[in-house]
Design a protein around this motif. Sequence first.
Motif, PDB file in Angstrom:
ATOM      1  N   MET A   1       0.840  -1.198   0.000  1.00  0.00           N
ATOM      2  CA  MET A   1       0.000   0.000   0.000  1.00  0.00           C
ATOM      3  C   MET A   1       0.882   1.259   0.000  1.00  0.00           C
ATOM      4  SD  MET A   1      -3.048   1.306   0.013  1.00  0.00           S
ATOM      5  CE  MET A   1      -3.951  -0.216   0.255  1.00  0.00           C
ATOM      6  N   GLN A   2       0.537   2.188  -0.851  1.00  0.00           N
ATOM      7  CA  GLN A   2       1.275   3.440  -0.958  1.00  0.00           C
ATOM      8  C   GLN A   2       1.218   4.230   0.341  1.00  0.00           C
ATOM      9  OE1 GLN A   2       1.184   6.134  -4.580  1.00  0.00           O
ATOM     10  NE2 GLN A   2      -0.215   7.212  -3.236  1.00  0.00           N
ATOM     11  N   ARG A   3       2.323   4.861   0.722  1.00  0.00           N
ATOM     12  CA  ARG A   3       2.321   5.694   1.921  1.00  0.00           C
ATOM     13  C   ARG A   3       1.299   6.810   1.754  1.00  0.00           C
ATOM     14  NH1 ARG A   3       8.226   7.552   3.529  1.00  0.00           N
ATOM     15  NH2 ARG A   3       7.194   7.981   5.520  1.00  0.00           N
ATOM     16  N   GLY A   4       0.616   7.110   2.829  1.00  0.00           N
ATOM     17  CA  GLY A   4      -0.457   8.094   2.771  1.00  0.00           C
ATOM     18  C   GLY A   4      -1.813   7.481   2.525  1.00  0.00           C
ATOM     19  N   SER A   5      -1.834   6.164   2.199  1.00  0.00           N
ATOM     20  CA  SER A   5      -3.079   5.467   1.912  1.00  0.00           C
ATOM     21  C   SER A   5      -3.292   4.336   2.908  1.00  0.00           C
ATOM     22  CB  SER A   5      -3.064   4.894   0.495  1.00  0.00           C
ATOM     23  OG  SER A   5      -2.947   5.901  -0.476  1.00  0.00           O
ATOM     24  N   TRP A   6      -4.542   3.902   3.016  1.00  0.00           N
ATOM     25  CA  TRP A   6      -4.889   2.754   3.868  1.00  0.00           C
ATOM     26  C   TRP A   6      -6.094   2.059   3.254  1.00  0.00           C
ATOM     27  CZ3 TRP A   6      -9.079   0.852   6.539  1.00  0.00           C
ATOM     28  CH2 TRP A   6      -8.812  -0.169   7.474  1.00  0.00           C
TER      29      TRP A   6
ATOM     30  N   HIS B   1     -12.800   4.456  -2.986  1.00  0.00           N
ATOM     31  CA  HIS B   1     -11.456   4.930  -2.685  1.00  0.00           C
ATOM     32  C   HIS B   1     -11.592   6.432  -2.521  1.00  0.00           C
ATOM     33  CE1 HIS B   1      -6.860   5.117  -3.716  1.00  0.00           C
ATOM     34  NE2 HIS B   1      -7.179   5.757  -2.612  1.00  0.00           N
ATOM     35  N   VAL B   2     -11.463   6.885  -1.284  1.00  0.00           N
ATOM     36  CA  VAL B   2     -11.754   8.273  -0.937  1.00  0.00           C
ATOM     37  C   VAL B   2     -10.459   9.061  -0.803  1.00  0.00           C
ATOM     38  CG1 VAL B   2     -12.884   9.791   0.738  1.00  0.00           C
ATOM     39  CG2 VAL B   2     -13.807   7.504   0.303  1.00  0.00           C
ATOM     40  N   ALA B   3     -10.419  10.215  -1.442  1.00  0.00           N
ATOM     41  CA  ALA B   3      -9.326  11.168  -1.243  1.00  0.00           C
ATOM     42  C   ALA B   3      -9.803  12.236  -0.273  1.00  0.00           C
ATOM     43  CB  ALA B   3      -8.911  11.812  -2.556  1.00  0.00           C
ATOM     44  N   ILE B   4      -9.063  12.431   0.808  1.00  0.00           N
ATOM     45  CA  ILE B   4      -9.343  13.503   1.760  1.00  0.00           C
ATOM     46  C   ILE B   4      -8.407  14.657   1.398  1.00  0.00           C
ATOM     47  CG2 ILE B   4      -9.564  14.136   4.176  1.00  0.00           C
ATOM     48  CD1 ILE B   4     -11.312  11.767   3.410  1.00  0.00           C
ATOM     49  N   ILE B   5      -8.957  15.757   0.914  1.00  0.00           N
ATOM     50  CA  ILE B   5      -8.172  16.903   0.467  1.00  0.00           C
ATOM     51  C   ILE B   5      -8.226  17.976   1.542  1.00  0.00           C
ATOM     52  CG2 ILE B   5      -7.778  18.569  -1.376  1.00  0.00           C
ATOM     53  CD1 ILE B   5      -7.639  15.705  -2.364  1.00  0.00           C
ATOM     54  N   ILE B   6      -7.055  18.334   2.102  1.00  0.00           N
ATOM     55  CA  ILE B   6      -6.997  19.285   3.215  1.00  0.00           C
ATOM     56  C   ILE B   6      -6.239  20.535   2.795  1.00  0.00           C
ATOM     57  CG2 ILE B   6      -6.302  19.628   5.619  1.00  0.00           C
ATOM     58  CD1 ILE B   6      -6.133  16.550   5.819  1.00  0.00           C
TER      59      ILE B   6
ATOM     60  N   LYS C   1      -4.769  12.105  14.254  1.00  0.00           N
ATOM     61  CA  LYS C   1      -4.992  11.127  15.322  1.00  0.00           C
ATOM     62  C   LYS C   1      -6.463  10.728  15.423  1.00  0.00           C
ATOM     63  CE  LYS C   1      -1.047  12.409  18.208  1.00  0.00           C
ATOM     64  NZ  LYS C   1      -0.595  13.025  19.481  1.00  0.00           N
ATOM     65  N   ASN C   2      -7.338  11.615  14.984  1.00  0.00           N
ATOM     66  CA  ASN C   2      -8.773  11.333  15.042  1.00  0.00           C
ATOM     67  C   ASN C   2      -9.316  10.774  13.732  1.00  0.00           C
ATOM     68  OD1 ASN C   2     -10.299  12.493  17.666  1.00  0.00           O
ATOM     69  ND2 ASN C   2      -8.478  13.726  17.259  1.00  0.00           N
ATOM     70  N   ILE C   3      -8.941  11.387  12.614  1.00  0.00           N
ATOM     71  CA  ILE C   3      -9.578  11.012  11.347  1.00  0.00           C
ATOM     72  C   ILE C   3      -9.117   9.658  10.841  1.00  0.00           C
ATOM     73  CG2 ILE C   3      -7.946  12.011   9.690  1.00  0.00           C
ATOM     74  CD1 ILE C   3     -11.809  12.306   9.593  1.00  0.00           C
ATOM     75  N   ILE C   4      -7.863   9.277  11.088  1.00  0.00           N
ATOM     76  CA  ILE C   4      -7.373   7.996  10.565  1.00  0.00           C
ATOM     77  C   ILE C   4      -8.124   6.814  11.188  1.00  0.00           C
ATOM     78  CG2 ILE C   4      -5.377   6.456  10.487  1.00  0.00           C
ATOM     79  CD1 ILE C   4      -3.662   8.974   9.965  1.00  0.00           C
ATOM     80  N   PRO C   5      -8.205   6.707  12.521  1.00  0.00           N
ATOM     81  CA  PRO C   5      -8.994   5.594  13.069  1.00  0.00           C
ATOM     82  C   PRO C   5     -10.475   5.697  12.731  1.00  0.00           C
ATOM     83  CG  PRO C   5      -8.246   7.069  14.818  1.00  0.00           C
ATOM     84  CD  PRO C   5      -7.516   7.462  13.588  1.00  0.00           C
ATOM     85  N   PHE C   6     -10.988   6.905  12.583  1.00  0.00           N
ATOM     86  CA  PHE C   6     -12.388   7.113  12.199  1.00  0.00           C
ATOM     87  C   PHE C   6     -12.658   6.483  10.833  1.00  0.00           C
ATOM     88  CE2 PHE C   6     -15.767   9.598  10.216  1.00  0.00           C
ATOM     89  CZ  PHE C   6     -16.701   9.748  11.225  1.00  0.00           C
TER      90      PHE C   6
ATOM     91  N   HIS D   1       1.189   8.809   6.908  1.00  0.00           N
ATOM     92  CA  HIS D   1      -0.260   8.951   7.000  1.00  0.00           C
ATOM     93  C   HIS D   1      -0.861   9.939   6.015  1.00  0.00           C
ATOM     94  CE1 HIS D   1       0.024   6.468  10.502  1.00  0.00           C
ATOM     95  NE2 HIS D   1       0.749   7.337  11.161  1.00  0.00           N
ATOM     96  N   PHE D   2      -0.044  10.598   5.222  1.00  0.00           N
ATOM     97  CA  PHE D   2      -0.588  11.538   4.245  1.00  0.00           C
ATOM     98  C   PHE D   2       0.459  11.844   3.187  1.00  0.00           C
ATOM     99  CE2 PHE D   2       1.281  14.056   7.656  1.00  0.00           C
ATOM    100  CZ  PHE D   2       2.028  15.021   6.992  1.00  0.00           C
ATOM    101  N   ILE D   3      -0.004  12.423   2.095  1.00  0.00           N
ATOM    102  CA  ILE D   3       0.877  12.906   1.037  1.00  0.00           C
ATOM    103  C   ILE D   3       0.867  14.428   1.100  1.00  0.00           C
ATOM    104  CG2 ILE D   3       1.304  12.981  -1.451  1.00  0.00           C
ATOM    105  CD1 ILE D   3      -0.186  10.305  -1.657  1.00  0.00           C
ATOM    106  N   ARG D   4       2.018  15.015   1.312  1.00  0.00           N
ATOM    107  CA  ARG D   4       2.125  16.465   1.438  1.00  0.00           C
ATOM    108  C   ARG D   4       2.527  17.057   0.088  1.00  0.00           C
ATOM    109  NH1 ARG D   4       6.684  19.730   2.164  1.00  0.00           N
ATOM    110  NH2 ARG D   4       6.304  21.769   3.124  1.00  0.00           N
ATOM    111  N   ILE D   5       1.714  17.997  -0.401  1.00  0.00           N
ATOM    112  CA  ILE D   5       1.983  18.668  -1.662  1.00  0.00           C
ATOM    113  C   ILE D   5       2.085  20.168  -1.378  1.00  0.00           C
ATOM    114  CG2 ILE D   5       1.228  19.072  -4.033  1.00  0.00           C
ATOM    115  CD1 ILE D   5      -0.340  16.484  -3.903  1.00  0.00           C
ATOM    116  N   LEU D   6       3.279  20.688  -1.503  1.00  0.00           N
ATOM    117  CA  LEU D   6       3.509  22.107  -1.264  1.00  0.00           C
ATOM    118  C   LEU D   6       3.323  22.843  -2.587  1.00  0.00           C
ATOM    119  CD1 LEU D   6       4.485  24.334   0.741  1.00  0.00           C
ATOM    120  CD2 LEU D   6       6.817  23.864  -0.086  1.00  0.00           C
ATOM    121  N   VAL D   7       2.425  23.827  -2.598  1.00  0.00           N
ATOM    122  CA  VAL D   7       2.140  24.548  -3.831  1.00  0.00           C
ATOM    123  C   VAL D   7       2.260  26.046  -3.624  1.00  0.00           C
ATOM    124  CG1 VAL D   7       0.626  22.732  -4.731  1.00  0.00           C
ATOM    125  CG2 VAL D   7      -0.348  24.594  -3.397  1.00  0.00           C
ATOM    126  N   ASP D   8       2.619  26.709  -4.694  1.00  0.00           N
ATOM    127  CA  ASP D   8       2.673  28.159  -4.712  1.00  0.00           C
ATOM    128  C   ASP D   8       1.448  28.666  -5.455  1.00  0.00           C
ATOM    129  OD1 ASP D   8       4.216  30.677  -4.243  1.00  0.00           O
ATOM    130  OD2 ASP D   8       4.180  30.762  -6.427  1.00  0.00           O
TER     131      ASP D   8
END
Length: 236
Positions: free
Chosen positions: A1-6, A16-21, A35-40, A223-230
């Motif tokens: 499983m890819q990191r950031g996914s479960w 297959h849900v993408a959570i966009i933050i 800590k809350n959303i992952i077990p949820f 637990h997530f994929i971090r994308i830094l954008v300008d």
Amino acid sequence: MQRGSWAPKHCTPRWHVAIIIPYRDRAAHLNVFLKNIIPFLQKQLLKFTIFLMEQTDGVAFNRGALLNAGFAESRRIISNIDCFVFHDVDLIPEDLSNLYACASKVRSLVTGRRHRRYTQYGGYMGGATSFIPQLFEDINGYSNKFYGWGGEDDNARHRVKKSGLKMMKVPWEIGRFTMLQHADDSGNPHVKNMKVLGSDVLPEVDGLHTTNYEVKSISYRDHFIRILVDIPGPDT
């Protein structure tokens, strides 16, 4: 499983849900949120990937542009995502029955927040909202014109209506959230004068397909994929 996914191992999830933050300078909130959303989400037996869309400094925060960029980049990284939940980092769901999934309509997952005594929000489309990809494309995503706090969620509600689509809300007793405490965000001083139905923010001319951003880095965390954008400024 890819990191950031479960994904659960003993069943095949429907979604297959993408959570966009959309994110900037909220490390303490992010820690509590994860800590809350992952077990949820694990208890809901969903396959999910969390995308942290972090905006660089220098320009006022632009939630709409970050959500559009998150939709585009997540689909580029993972082609088979079939449900998107656009989610603020300071909101924690309280009821496990609030399923983080999609439907044939736009779904608003938030009906009330604890610090406001769960006051109901009739047409509210902020906080946590789910779309199947086609519906998000049908409204051309969010407006890119709203810098600072406020405006883009009201505009999104009008986009849904203008596109002839329907929005559904989860039952009031299920859509309750806890909002993490924080200082007031820097608001958009012009938002009260901006027209959420103005000609420059309609889906025909502004939205997902006109989002201007530059990916500065992509990093895969446990637990997530971090994308830094300008995100360029409003006069760029």
